[in-house]
Structure formats: C-alpha cells, structure tokens
Scaffold this active site. Structure first.
Site, PDB file in Angstrom:
ATOM      1  N   HIS A 107       0.820  -1.294   0.258  1.00 31.14           N
ATOM      2  CA  HIS A 107      -0.068   0.010   0.268  1.00 31.14           C
ATOM      3  C   HIS A 107       0.721   1.198  -0.076  1.00 31.14           C
ATOM      4  O   HIS A 107       1.903   1.117   0.690  1.00 31.14           O
ATOM      5  CB  HIS A 107      -0.802  -0.094   1.106  1.00 31.14           C
ATOM      6  CG  HIS A 107      -0.262  -0.163   2.534  1.00 31.14           C
ATOM      7  ND1 HIS A 107       0.344   1.000   3.229  1.00 31.14           N
ATOM      8  CD2 HIS A 107       0.262  -1.106   3.545  1.00 31.14           C
ATOM      9  CE1 HIS A 107       0.957   0.757   4.127  1.00 31.14           C
ATOM     10  NE2 HIS A 107       0.900  -0.427   4.411  1.00 31.14           N
ATOM     11  N   ASP A 108       0.454   2.075  -0.700  1.00 33.61           N
ATOM     12  CA  ASP A 108       1.046   3.563  -0.714  1.00 33.61           C
ATOM     13  C   ASP A 108       2.446   3.625  -1.382  1.00 33.61           C
ATOM     14  O   ASP A 108       3.013   4.764  -1.353  1.00 33.61           O
ATOM     15  CB  ASP A 108       1.089   4.197   0.721  1.00 33.61           C
ATOM     16  CG  ASP A 108      -0.240   4.290   1.324  1.00 33.61           C
ATOM     17  OD1 ASP A 108      -0.794   3.496   2.032  1.00 33.61           O
ATOM     18  OD2 ASP A 108      -1.063   5.416   1.291  1.00 33.61           O
ATOM     19  N   GLY A 125       5.332  -1.059   2.781  1.00 36.39           N
ATOM     20  CA  GLY A 125       4.550  -0.083   2.598  1.00 36.39           C
ATOM     21  C   GLY A 125       5.220   1.500   2.444  1.00 36.39           C
ATOM     22  O   GLY A 125       6.100   1.794   2.811  1.00 36.39           O
TER      23      GLY A 125
END
Ligand code: COA
Length: 232
Positions: A107-108, A125
């Site tokens: 994520h991200d 992440g």
C-alpha cells in the site's frame, strides 16, 4: 478495446484505457485506474485491501475500499504480482515498468517510470522507487524508503536506508558499492561525469559526496531534487 481473459475478475470500480491484456485468473478490485497497453499476467492481483492490522476488510469483493491504485501505460506485470490498494494515499505505478513474477508492491508505494523489478522483489508500504531504478531478484525494501532514479539494487539485497540516485547497492543490509554506470550513461552523463560519480560513490560509501556532485552536474541535478523531495 481490451483483451480480458474470461476467467479474470474485473470489479465495478475498475477503469481502463485501451489495448490492455488481462490474463487468466487475474483479479482487479476496488478503485483501480489502468492506462493503455498494459500487459497483466495470469494470477496478478491489483487492488486487494491494504495489509494494515485493524483495516476494515470488505464484506464483498464488489466494495473494496482504499486509497486506490493508479497504473500508467505500457507496463508489463508478470504472473502472480500483488499490487495492493493505497491506505493513506494511492498506490501508483508510472509508465513502461517491467514488473516480473511474484513481485509485491504494498500500500501507498509510488513507482516512477521505466522501473524494473525482478522476480520476487518486494516493497513494504510507502516505498518510493524513482524512474529507471532496477531491483534485482528477491530484493526487499523496508517501509518508507526512497530508491533514487537509476539505482541498481543487487539480487537478494535488503534495503534499509534511502538510496541516492544512480548508486549501486547490494548485501544485507545493503550498502553502496559503486555507481550504476549503465544508467548514468543512459541518462546522458559524459564519460568524465560518469568517472567522477563512480569515484565519489566508491570513496564515500555514505553517498553524501556523490549526491553533492550530482546536484551540481548538468543533466543530473533534477534527480537529486526529486530524491530529496520524496524523502520529505
Ligand atoms: C549487484 C550486481 C549488479 C553486481 O554486479 P557486479 O558489479 O558485476 O558484481 P560482481 O559479480 O563483479 O561482484 C562483485 C562483488 O559483489 C558481490 N556481489 C555481487 N552481487 C551481490 C549481491 N546481490 N549481494 C551481495 N553481494 C553481491 C560478489 O560476490 C563480489 O564480491 P567479492 O568481490 O567479495 O568476490 C549483480 O550481482 C546483481 O545482483 N544483479 C542482479 C541479478 C538479478 O536480479 N537477475 C535477475 C534478472 S531477471
């Protein structure tokens, strides 16, 4: 037109341009924006929820929430890649990436363009990988690290620190070894500038001297600016 294999799952919030090839058993869910002419291999999953303890996992695959995934144009994602939904922000891939089988992008994460990730390379992440960086097979990157443009990360390396542009790092924990001369030449640095950069990286393995040199080198200063800006 897009060529979507009949066994692929493409959720209702997925948008895509044209000329994409989506392979057997690929799963695209949640808010995913796909550009044009991407090649998505079999078993690739794009947009599964971020792996965050306490995340409110969805009650249906039609309603996967998150910060979204944006993928540009002409990327190749080989079998079994996992690209997770953003959590605080969008998970982003630029253009012309070559993302080999079993790669994990958490994520991200934000990938620039012309990025290569060899089989099994894994990003925790919020990692940033800038243009033309190349991660060797099985490389691991600690969360929130910034891999500069044109960096080479050796096979099996564990990156625990930010890596400045055009460096070559290897080992566990990874350390600067020299410059990535191949990319320095590709971005158009002169032979003398390539020599100076290589000497700087070899003489000061912290990378500070090389970054100062790059910042004052025509054609390379913007790489330093982008790297510094991504480090926040
Ligand atoms: C990091 C890399 C680019 C270095 O290449 P190189 O400069 O030609 O390195 P060399 O083979 O000359 O090795 C130099 C030294 O680094 C060591 N080394 C090389 N790769 C290493 C790695 N990934 N991790 C740790 N040490 C490494 C070598 O053992 C050698 O050590 P020594 O001097 O003590 O004998 C290369 O080894 C690599 O990992 N490439 C990526 C391979 C890959 O992912 N292939 C899949 C593509 S599909």
């Amino acid at each position: 037109m897009n060529a979507i294999h009949p066994s692929a799952v493409v959720g209702p919030e997925v948008t895509m341009g044209t000329g994409n090839v989506i392979g057997p058993f690929a799963v695209l869910v949640g808010r995913v924006e796909l550009g044009d002419h991407n090649w998505i291999g079999s078993g690739v999953t794009i947009g599964a929820p971020p792996e965050v303890r306490g995340w409110d996992h969805p009650t249906s695959w039609d309603s996967v929430d998150g910060g979204g995934v944006q993928i540009g144009h002409r990327n190749v994602l080989r079998e079994g890649c996992q690209i997770h939904q953003g959590w605080k922000a969008v998970t982003k891939l630029g253009d012309d990436g070559f993302i080999m089988n079993q790669v994990y992008v958490a994520h991200d994460c934000r990938l620039g363009s012309h990025v290569t990730m060899a089989s099994g390379a894994r990003l925790a992440g919020h990692v940033v990988v800038q243009d033309r960086a190349n991660l060797g097979m099985g490389a691991l990157v600690h969360q929130r690290r910034v891999i500069g443009a044109g960096v080479m990360v050796g096979m099996g390396s564990v990156v625990t620190r930010d890596v400045p542009p055009l460096a070559l790092v290897m080992g566990n924990p990874s350390r600067i070894s020299r410059s990535n001369r191949y990319q320095a030449e590709r971005i158009g640095l002169s032979a003398e500038d390539c020599d100076r950069l290589d000497a700087a990286y070899r003489s000061d393995l912290s990378g500070v001297v090389a970054v100062e040199l790059l910042a004052s080198t025509a054609g390379a200063s913007s790489l330093v600016e982008e790297w510094v800006s991504a480090r926040g």
